[in-house]
Enzyme design. Structure first.
Site, mmCIF file in Angstrom:
data_model
loop_
_atom_site.group_PDB
_atom_site.id
_atom_site.type_symbol
_atom_site.label_atom_id
_atom_site.label_comp_id
_atom_site.label_asym_id
_atom_site.label_seq_id
_atom_site.Cartn_x
_atom_site.Cartn_y
_atom_site.Cartn_z
ATOM 1 N N GLY A 74 0.826 -1.203 0.000
ATOM 2 C CA GLY A 74 0.000 0.000 0.000
ATOM 3 C C GLY A 74 0.858 1.250 0.000
ATOM 4 O O GLY A 74 2.066 1.194 0.265
ATOM 5 N N CYS A 75 0.242 2.359 -0.293
ATOM 6 C CA CYS A 75 0.990 3.623 -0.400
ATOM 7 C C CYS A 75 1.516 4.071 0.967
ATOM 8 O O CYS A 75 2.717 4.321 1.122
ATOM 9 C CB CYS A 75 0.144 4.705 -1.052
ATOM 10 S SG CYS A 75 -1.494 4.934 -0.331
ATOM 11 N N TYR A 76 0.634 4.164 1.950
ATOM 12 C CA TYR A 76 1.103 4.555 3.285
ATOM 13 C C TYR A 76 2.128 3.547 3.817
ATOM 14 O O TYR A 76 3.178 3.962 4.324
ATOM 15 C CB TYR A 76 -0.071 4.666 4.258
ATOM 16 C CG TYR A 76 -0.967 5.863 4.086
ATOM 17 C CD1 TYR A 76 -0.480 7.164 4.224
ATOM 18 C CD2 TYR A 76 -2.332 5.710 3.842
ATOM 19 C CE1 TYR A 76 -1.327 8.271 4.106
ATOM 20 C CE2 TYR A 76 -3.179 6.805 3.719
ATOM 21 C CZ TYR A 76 -2.679 8.089 3.856
ATOM 22 O OH TYR A 76 -3.507 9.166 3.754
ATOM 23 N N SER B 20 5.556 4.217 2.496
ATOM 24 C CA SER B 20 6.213 5.424 3.021
ATOM 25 C C SER B 20 6.670 5.239 4.465
ATOM 26 O O SER B 20 7.568 5.946 4.930
ATOM 27 C CB SER B 20 5.267 6.626 2.921
ATOM 28 O OG SER B 20 4.310 6.622 3.957
#
EC number: 1.2.1.38
Lengths: 347, 347, 347, 347
Positions: free
Chosen positions: A155-157, A160
């Site tokens: 996932g994106c979060y 990061s």
């Protein structure tokens, strides 16, 4: 297959009408070793791609709505840019038919079907297939990815947050307890969703948190961090915010530093861990991450500052949510699977 | 004084050419009981206000550069929108001459001259006067403000952080240890500053932290929180970010909840504490703060969510940094000092 | 009616759930001589205003869905913030029952039912009532407005275009032929509409024209300009654009200058024509209009530059589309009708 | 030269610290046939590129301040991203020494030294060299560009205006009189300039025209249009506006249509004229140009709508001001000069 281009692999983008699909398209049209054979969308079947994504007006590609068998026949690799639940329905037969599947949905990210049930409010749609899935974080599972038939793109979060934290947990420079993640995402992270909270006048000049306890990315983040820390499980706070930018996620992470650890040591551990990573940028002292520096790239930039005052370290990371946070990482995984230059189409 | 308007107090805005000055002007021109007698700026002396703030074109007011004596003669109240250090130079003689001084700078916020030295890199410019200064948080020092001659208006970040936290620390619903504040500010918070990092293309589509350890607002926040907690001192993490909006601060605060405390209890404590507060809005369950809902108002909205998972509570607050975070709170303080309706010119 | 506030008029906002309704609310709550008696919305009936407009959380007002009779009984004035067609359905009985109606829709702006049919694709819903309607431009019809029972508030674009042009057409400083208007509007001008082209990522970083030939505001603009020019009809080009701001319209207008006319003459004609206008700001030489200078105000600023090169004059005007372009002008009209200070609640 | 990469041309970017320099860098690092040999900046000489453009952190390139001789020795092609006046100082010796010069400044765009004097307030710095310069519009001067030693890249506004207009003037579908251009530019168009009007809070939520009569791009536009129309000279109105986006120019152009010409005819003429153009996109009926669809690409999209009402045609065009409007067009010209694929590094 005589009409196919020699020496290129054939790629299908399944569920291509959202922002991740658009970003996959942007990257794959630039990829010299890839031919896009289909772009699927039930809603837009038959329409030229430029009707849906005006940026691609003139590109000779139409949306279509092929059967899974047709996809399997025409494609070497299928990118699934579908809602969770639906993605698994496509993944099962495609993997069976020998198509390499790179899934951007959340269906194969969580190892635990209990957590899937808890956070997605549904029984896992393909628990057997789940065992074969490789969590596609190229920085720490490249060898597995090379051999994978089904890749669950992070996932994106989680991307990061994991990239700065994992080397520090592995090296035991920080405590695994009490980690706080405060993340800010651009509005494309909500998808190409037509809903009141996402119209321009409701987002512009607005900063707001949402899903501050129990966001669906939370168990995924905890799973990856726990593995790095050598623990069964972990509990963190993850607090996402919506900010008025199109693309980008910035994560600020606060963790308890082990006695005597310096910022230089952290950067050293990062530099060692990411020595071969194509897309992780360790920032020098004095710099912090900024979404603007990574938009439309596949880079994640990471930085740290230690705080004597509280004994905590503050980590700062930035990615483009649609590139490194979704389509770019998917293409990076495809490059690894097919033995291409890992950076192909990504610079 | 025959040319002055009957029944109005006379206000000077000293150092009026920045965004706080502009906001003071916006509010004071709407105030039925205030007459603006001077608007000072060395740089713009002699020029009509509309030259500097085009929004006020047509308003019959010129910038001037009077002596302190002239200000003292003409004004009942002086708002200081000056850099720290300079503000004290004006405050000393003005207070002496009986002008009520409402200071928006940082000069009189910290009780400790040691901390002033540490965070502002200068000896405190007026340690004697410091003792008389009242920290102008109307929600908890209204009686002192009524009698004050010198009011130190709270900083913008401290306002957004103290308002949600203080009642909870007083009621001992949360631990005073390990508090984390992740705040996001609009660019007007950097002042009307002409510097590369603040030009439009460098801020737009950018989210970035700055001064993540040791921001100047940190000791101010800690001073206020420690007082509420009944402690000598406290240590928190305060991490500010710049986001591409004009106005507004959102603060996300994570704190360890005392055993068994519920979100409803928190809201109850807030509602009790702020029962008489004109500008604090406790949001119901299900809502979180959003800068967009408070811009160009003097409101602070506050919300909470408890997280069983970690035992922490997440607080969310939003203010307009130029209104409740600066000029609006200054006007609120003036209203209290002069016995006006506390909301005058602020709705 | 004993529970009503003495000396205040009672206002209904009909169809209050869009941005014009929200702006009416923002202005009317600040109006000392107005009591809001109802806020209607079929969709949100029964819900507190803060549920729909979070900015008004805490304001003790609920949406309701009264009958027209109930509105007529309780209100002295009704603001109609309804879609065209629907507005007329309310206006007919309300006017009949003696309620002053201030209509923000387009139903009573066009004198010609043929043009209504052409541009709105429907027979005019109330041709009889149309004759009584006064086009509510306070700068040129104040005497009629004072006596009006039904006021058609000018459209946002027409306001921004008529204010600079009309005095010049009347004074015959420019030709009535070949006028070109290129206008740029913020996204709130599209209403609180949930549609793909208006979500944040589709508007941010986007500038685009729309409805470039035949926008619905075109006949309204031409009607007002023709009247000023003393003509039966006029034909202009009006080209609206959408730009990524929340509020504001800038209009750039190009017209053929009559031989020998100077910019100073234009400003003189404007200054004379608008000598008593509360909200028109004629900018001095060297300045051009900027939306930022009028947002959240009821002002229209106007400026001009002559171009020897082509013999044309370039006019520049700016308003806030929701204030002077809709709700603010409506309140200004109400102030005139009820004999209040024309600026009440508008500064 | 043994350390140079075989088969690549060597490029210098002179005056590389602005936004055009940054965009040249973004494009050239992706160009398989180009090696960047120097990146000059007096201000930043000696510093790594990532210090000035954080997006390029990690790229192994330093700014330097070589002599013109050193540039000439090391480079096959020099891109001049310098202020006008200064660019000519570099161009003269570089052309003499056989370096292909691609100038992004305005120094060699105007054929008339009188107009240069009038609009740039300075004698032309190199009138002799001017005769050799080719105006680098690849869509209409490709053969000349192939042989050119000095290419004057078109300005950003002129590119957006010439591309839609020129084929129509050549085909005599529109009148050459009375053309009006209303253009809107993103803030990067002002350069990386640190000045009050360009800080974020002054641009955000602002739409404003500037230089509405006599902008420096006006004579350039008129020169190109007149040539197409077969005239000595032409006079148009060109009205630029600043809008709060980072990148992009939209131009709306109004012209008198010749009797009986239809929108289909216009599109046909465009399609014929641009049949071989790599980067011009003629939009179908029903579509208008949008900056968002071309940002970070070298495309110009063009569209038209005819208006029976006035007999005018409305043209709409969009480019990225830094790509097609500056660095991208420069790279396109380099590709043509060196016989590379015209699209290399530009897709």
């Amino acid at each position: 297959m005589s009409d196919h281009q020699v020496g290129k692999i054939k790629a299908a983008i399944v569920g291509a009408s959202g922002y991740s699909g658009e970003e996959l398209l942007r990257l794959l049209v630039r990829h010299a070793q890839v031919e896009i054979v289909c772009l699927t969308s039930r809603q837009y079947a038959g329409r030229p791609v430029g009707d849906v994504f005006p940026r691609f007006t003139g590109l000779d590609l139409n949306f279509s709505s092929p059967s899974i068998d047709e996809i399997a026949e025409s494609a070497d690799v299928a990118f699934l840019a579908l809602p969770h639940g639906v993605a698994a329905e496509f993944a099962i037969p495609l993997v069976e038919k020998g198509v390499k599947v790179i899934d951007i949905s959340a269906d194969f990210r969580l190892k635990s079907t209990e957590k899937y049930l808890k956070y997605y409010n549904a029984e896992h749609p393909a628990p057997d297939l789940l065992k074969q899935a490789v969590y596609g974080a190229p920085e720490r599972r490249k060898e597995e990815i090379k051999k994978a038939n089904l890749i669950a793109c992070p996932g994106c979060y989680p991307t990061s947050i994991s990239l700065p934290l994992i080397p520090l947990l592995k090296a035991k420079l920080i405590s695994s307890e009490g980690i706080i993640c405060s993340s800010m995402s651009g509005v494309s992270g909500a998808g190409r969703k037509v809903d009141l909270p996402f119209i321009f006048p409701e987002c512009n000049e607005s900063v707001r948190p949402y899903a501050v306890a129990g966001h669906r990315h939370l168990p995924e983040i905890e799973q990856e961090l726990a593995e790095a820390a050598g623990l069964e499980d972990m509990a963190i706070n993850f607090i996402p915010h919506l900010v008025p930018i199109n693309r980008g996620i910035h994560s600020t992470i606060i963790a308890k530093l082990k006695e005597g650890v310096s910022a230089d040591q952290i950067r050293q551990v990062w530099n060692d861990y990411y020595a071969d990573a194509a897309f992780v940028r360790v920032l020098p002292a004095g710099r912090l991450a900024d979404t603007k520096n990574v938009t439309l790239t596949n880079f994640c930039e990471i930085a740290c500052v230690t705080d004597d005052h509280t004994g905590n370290v503050i980590l700062s990371s930035a990615i483009d949510n649609l590139t490194k946070g979704a389509a770019g990482q998917a293409v990076q995984n495809m490059n690894i699977v097919f033995g291409f230059d890992e950076k192909a189409a990504l610079l």
